[in-house]
Enzyme design. Structure first.
Site, PDB file in Angstrom:
ATOM      1  CB  CYS A  48      -0.894  -0.011   1.243  1.00  0.00           C
ATOM      2  SG  CYS A  48      -1.927   1.459   1.413  1.00  0.00           S
ATOM      3  CB  CYS A  51      -0.277   2.178   5.655  1.00  0.00           C
ATOM      4  SG  CYS A  51      -0.999   0.617   5.095  1.00  0.00           S
ATOM      5  CB  CYS A  97      -5.064  -0.766   2.492  1.00  0.00           C
ATOM      6  SG  CYS A  97      -3.775  -1.187   3.684  1.00  0.00           S
ATOM      7  CB  CYS A 100      -4.137   2.741   6.104  1.00  0.00           C
ATOM      8  SG  CYS A 100      -4.001   2.629   4.308  1.00  0.00           S
ATOM      9  CB  CYS A 122      -9.435  -4.187 -11.461  1.00  0.00           C
ATOM     10  SG  CYS A 122      -9.166  -2.941 -12.700  1.00  0.00           S
TER      11      CYS A 122
END
Length: 134
Positions: A48, A51, A97, A100, A122
């Protein structure tokens, strides 16, 4: 839902570029075929961008020709959060995510890709950061 990484909008705006903020925190979408990881074949781990949580691995990335990086499975099912999305006049499944709460993209099923899960995560390139395997 409380996340392990919690920040104010002001903090997110300071840490992310305007384009990253628009996608990660406002559930925007980058244009197709422009993301840095759309056609990448580099071996490594995708995390991510907000984070650094590990999300996907290159061995589950496949060519879907949809304009965004596609994966058939997250690195760990607990790494992502799936949420019903009724925006845009359709029912889709948003991918966030789990650490976060940042928007990553959407997951689709039953499209006929020859993948083990029959799923296509995607994901916006701008939501990810690739750490190449050494």
């Amino acid at each position: 839902m409380p996340y392990e990484v919690e920040k104010s909008d002001e903090q997110w705006r300071e840490e992310l570029s305007p384009q990253e903020y628009a996608v990660l925190r406002e559930a925007g979408t980058e244009r197709p075929f422009v993301g840095e990881y759309t056609d990448t074949k580099t071996t490594g781990v995708y995390s991510c961008r907000a984070c650094d949580a590990e999300l996907f691995r290159s061995d589950t990335k496949f060519e879907s020709h949809c304009g965004w990086p596609s994966f058939y499975d997250p690195a760990d099912s607990a790494a992502v959060e799936l949420i019903e999305d009724r925006s845009m006049g359709a029912v889709r499944t948003e991918v966030r995510c789990a650490k976060c709460g940042s928007h990553l993209g959407h997951v689709f099923e039953g499209e006929g890709y020859g993948t083990p899960t029959d799923q296509r995560y995607c994901i916006n390139s701008i939501s990810l950061r690739l750490a190449p395997q050494e």
